[in-house]
Design an enzyme around this catalytic site. Sequence first.
Site, short mmCIF file in Angstrom:
data_model
loop_
_atom_site.label_atom_id
_atom_site.label_comp_id
_atom_site.label_asym_id
_atom_site.label_seq_id
_atom_site.Cartn_x
_atom_site.Cartn_y
_atom_site.Cartn_z
N HIS A 1 1.85 -30.02 -4.85
CA HIS A 1 3.31 -30.00 -5.04
C HIS A 1 4.05 -30.62 -3.86
O HIS A 1 5.24 -30.93 -3.97
CB HIS A 1 3.80 -28.57 -5.33
CG HIS A 1 3.98 -27.69 -4.14
ND1 HIS A 1 3.05 -26.75 -3.78
CD2 HIS A 1 4.99 -27.57 -3.23
CE1 HIS A 1 3.48 -26.08 -2.72
NE2 HIS A 1 4.63 -26.58 -2.36
N ASP B 1 -3.60 -26.41 -6.54
CA ASP B 1 -2.46 -27.01 -5.85
C ASP B 1 -2.97 -27.72 -4.60
O ASP B 1 -2.76 -27.28 -3.47
CB ASP B 1 -1.44 -25.93 -5.50
CG ASP B 1 -0.08 -26.51 -5.11
OD1 ASP B 1 0.01 -27.75 -4.96
OD2 ASP B 1 0.86 -25.72 -4.94
N SER C 1 4.50 -25.44 3.19
CA SER C 1 3.56 -25.79 2.13
C SER C 1 2.66 -26.95 2.54
O SER C 1 3.13 -27.96 3.07
CB SER C 1 4.31 -26.18 0.86
OG SER C 1 4.89 -25.06 0.25
#
Length: 437
Positions: free
Chosen positions: A81, A112, A185
């Site tokens: 992402h 992910d 992230s």
Amino acid sequence: MVKRISSGDFLISLCLLVPLYLVPIRALADLPEDIFGRAALYTVQIKTAVPVPFEGEEQGAWSGAGFLVDRQRGWIMTNAHVASRSPSTIEVGFKNRDFVDAYKVYVDPYLDLAIIAIDNSFIPPASVIPELDCSDLPRVGHAVGAFGHPWGLSFTGTRGIISGITSRLLQEDLQTDAPINQGNSGGPLISLQHGKIVGINTATLAEKNAQNMNFALPMKYACRILELLRAGRNPSPPELPVQFFKDVDERRELRVVNSFLNPENLSLNPGDTILSVEGSAERLENETRLIHALRGRLENFSLVVNRGGNILRINGSLDPKPYVLERKGVYFSGILFGQLYLRDKKVMPIGEIMVHSVQKGSIGNLSNIEKGDILDGADGHDIQSLEDLYRGLGRFKGHEKITLRLKRFADPPVDSVFEYIEQTIKVEDMRWISQGK
């Protein structure tokens, strides 16, 4: 005078000396300051821009983190992402260095996880390759630190513990109370006990009353993908049109609801509980572990299955999921049409083409076309593929109109699953959308 020491006193003296001299020396190598200092040498900042997003993503620009995993190849590991599964522009920056262009090497369709790359001449000489903990998952209570760029505060470390392991967020994740915020992230979750990376910072629970509910992809699963890529093998997960019961009461079992597989490839029955993949000692408590055990061996494997109390071995072979980097869509008038991916489409004929995104302020937006709408036909013709749609649009040389028949899930469904709409819109800026375009 020489003080005489008995053997018992000598042992006591040694016991006193060990804590005084040996423990501080050993602990010095594992100080959090040293671990975070080293992280600054392999962690990077990542900036991503997505002009036209596929389903599940948004148009816009954002930043995140990543970390160097292969100096020779210039490979950097991050979240999918962060790098995006849609066509995107990516830039990478090491600490105190300018940003440089990056490209995608591999983006996983299930985890992910993404591997991106830069020209290795841009890697600073002082950078280091981190140690990855590719062994089993860390236990609850293990001290960890999250490193990244929360809210634009670059190269920042936070600390906490492993709070648990959960598979309730689609993939199996490490749960941690180490603060993870926007900008973290893709960055490393590092053991503060041995300094190795144990996970990839992925998400935080945004519920109003949630406190320090943060999640990271276990390094164990990322290591397998990296290993296969380095060997020049396809690390893709299997195409697995199988529904499993949701684990709502922590049974930690993988039980089949329906299988839409060709029985010649893999014969699974409703009610089967998949216990393990032969040759692997790991018990399969969720789909992430099944996919992990199958990566790199899709052509020939055996599942150990409990079928009605009988333990069976079922041979199988599966196709890999299509490469994310080969995904494409048809774009016109601000609407991106792409493939509809649902593993249980055979339960009810829904359609093959879906609206993945609608640009704000576009003709499609003006015509009330919505993300998630399913294409049911165009100008009175059925559309079975993106190629059919593109050919049908090909006759429009500009500013001519097409009538789209669409269906969307009724909300709430009262007496039907779908509601239908028909809109006639101008056709402008028609083109294929794919990676690199």
